[in-house]
Design an enzyme around this catalytic site. Sequence first.
Site, PDB file in Angstrom:
ATOM      1  N   GLU A   1       5.608  -3.389   0.596  1.00  0.00           N
ATOM      2  CA  GLU A   1       5.772  -2.986  -0.809  1.00  0.00           C
ATOM      3  C   GLU A   1       4.912  -1.747  -0.982  1.00  0.00           C
ATOM      4  O   GLU A   1       3.688  -1.805  -0.882  1.00  0.00           O
ATOM      5  CB  GLU A   1       5.338  -4.111  -1.754  1.00  0.00           C
ATOM      6  CG  GLU A   1       5.795  -3.870  -3.188  1.00  0.00           C
ATOM      7  CD  GLU A   1       4.736  -3.161  -4.011  1.00  0.00           C
ATOM      8  OE1 GLU A   1       4.873  -1.931  -4.186  1.00  0.00           O
ATOM      9  OE2 GLU A   1       3.807  -3.813  -4.465  1.00  0.00           O
TER      10      GLU A   1
ATOM     11  N   GLY B   1       0.821  -1.204   0.000  1.00  0.00           N
ATOM     12  CA  GLY B   1       0.000   0.000   0.000  1.00  0.00           C
ATOM     13  C   GLY B   1       0.850   1.246   0.000  1.00  0.00           C
ATOM     14  O   GLY B   1       1.897   1.308  -0.639  1.00  0.00           O
TER      15      GLY B   1
ATOM     16  N   THR C   1       2.126   6.255   4.164  1.00  0.00           N
ATOM     17  CA  THR C   1       1.520   6.772   5.391  1.00  0.00           C
ATOM     18  C   THR C   1       1.014   5.637   6.264  1.00  0.00           C
ATOM     19  O   THR C   1       1.266   5.595   7.474  1.00  0.00           O
ATOM     20  CB  THR C   1       0.369   7.731   5.052  1.00  0.00           C
ATOM     21  OG1 THR C   1       0.887   8.831   4.285  1.00  0.00           O
ATOM     22  CG2 THR C   1      -0.276   8.273   6.317  1.00  0.00           C
TER      23      THR C   1
END
Length: 483
Positions: free
Chosen positions: A249, A227, A230
């Site tokens: 990843e 994803g 953050t």
Amino acid sequence: MTTDSPLRIDHWIGNAPVASAARDEVRDPGRLADMVGLVARGGAYEVDLAVRTAAEAFRTWRETPVETRAALLRQAADLLEAEAPAVVGIMARESGMLVATNTAEIGMAANIVRDNAEAGAAFLAPEAYEDAESWVGVEKRPIGVIAAIVPWNAPIILAMRKVSPALICGNTVVVKPAPTAPIGLSLLLEKMAALFPPGVINVVHGGAEVGRALATHPLVGKVSFTGGGTVARAIMKDAAEGLKGVQFELGGNDPAIILEDADLDLAIPRIVGGAFRRSGQFCFAVKRVYAPSSLYDEVVARIRAEVDKFRVGHPLEPGVTFGPINNAGQYRALQGLLARTRASGATVEELGSWVSEKSEADGYYMRPVLVSDIDPEAELVQVEQFGPLLPVVRYDDLDAVIDSINAGELGLGSSIWTRDTDRAVAVARELETGMTFVNNAGTSRLGQKNIPFGGVKQSGIGRESSPIGLREYIDYHAINYHR
């Protein structure tokens, strides 16, 4: 508007459905009036139940011979392919991706499962060393319960990159699908889980609360996440409480560098396919193109002509080759980036044509966008847009291009387009990315089996796929016997 009734999707724990009082709607991003499913919303309770179930299953699964685990995974790969026709339409409705794209994704996911099944026995074989004084054995052991947190853009492939290596190594898993595209993956995982002992594969749905509960649970041994940065930072902080491992990843800002001798007949269709597949919503999409001044106008013209062939609409409409953006947050971000790019003075062209005219009220639709005459330091060039906006940057100094690329925070993939093999390899070795493709924008079948997929810098931690990716799911135990 579809007349299909919304699917009711529960958690899947110990090979049985587990309901929650709260449910979340999953709506079709191309027909917002249509509800595809009502998905159970979990929390700390469901996570604890799933993790404890997985931990109990681990006690016996870890002792299952690797040959048996491999045979079950091969059955799982066959099952994925057999079940594909039943779910690809559902996946199109929840994700906005084309049916053909979903079909290809499941086929690739099945190959990933087979590759890990094939690699398992050799990878897990213990190593031994001996001299006159002692004997040393090095064994690879499973970690335990793996939390696999999967995004919405290619959920089947990305789940299988986590689930299959974890299982062949003897771990059990708890999968958290993405809230905006959980249904197709959940249906396939339920079928797949039935091949394995109860508790080996578990699924818990929900948002950030579920992710945090997985990352902090004391019985979770490792978190694998695909994803954005953050969310990865939040997971890393949560995982730090238990000093548990992470594998991330996190996408990239992948450059395509066209050299002066490139075969444009070959390059341009492949670059466009590599940029706009899934409407630009995949991690190693071509995010920016660098073209030498001598070819710049021709490259822009050829890309324009190729992109203008796209037919935009709902993925279940006949003739559509370009679907909507998956969710409101990503759509709004892309609209803001597009507006700022227009204001910068770059040349912005919305291309392609509508199969049937769409409005924002219908779904999250964007036509593919080509941007030329853009500053190399412009925002669109320097960020991962994760959508159908492609900048083409003019260059005169290849070394300056390489320096600019390497100065960025991301480093997942890259591509080089040239007829000169030696020069391609030389340029590739200068790029600070995890992978470089030459004359294509992705992996070959050989590459899928052998490339350790992942990036450097803020594009991730660790690798997926290939025998190197199996290392993410084991611990080492060494024995030193003194004579």
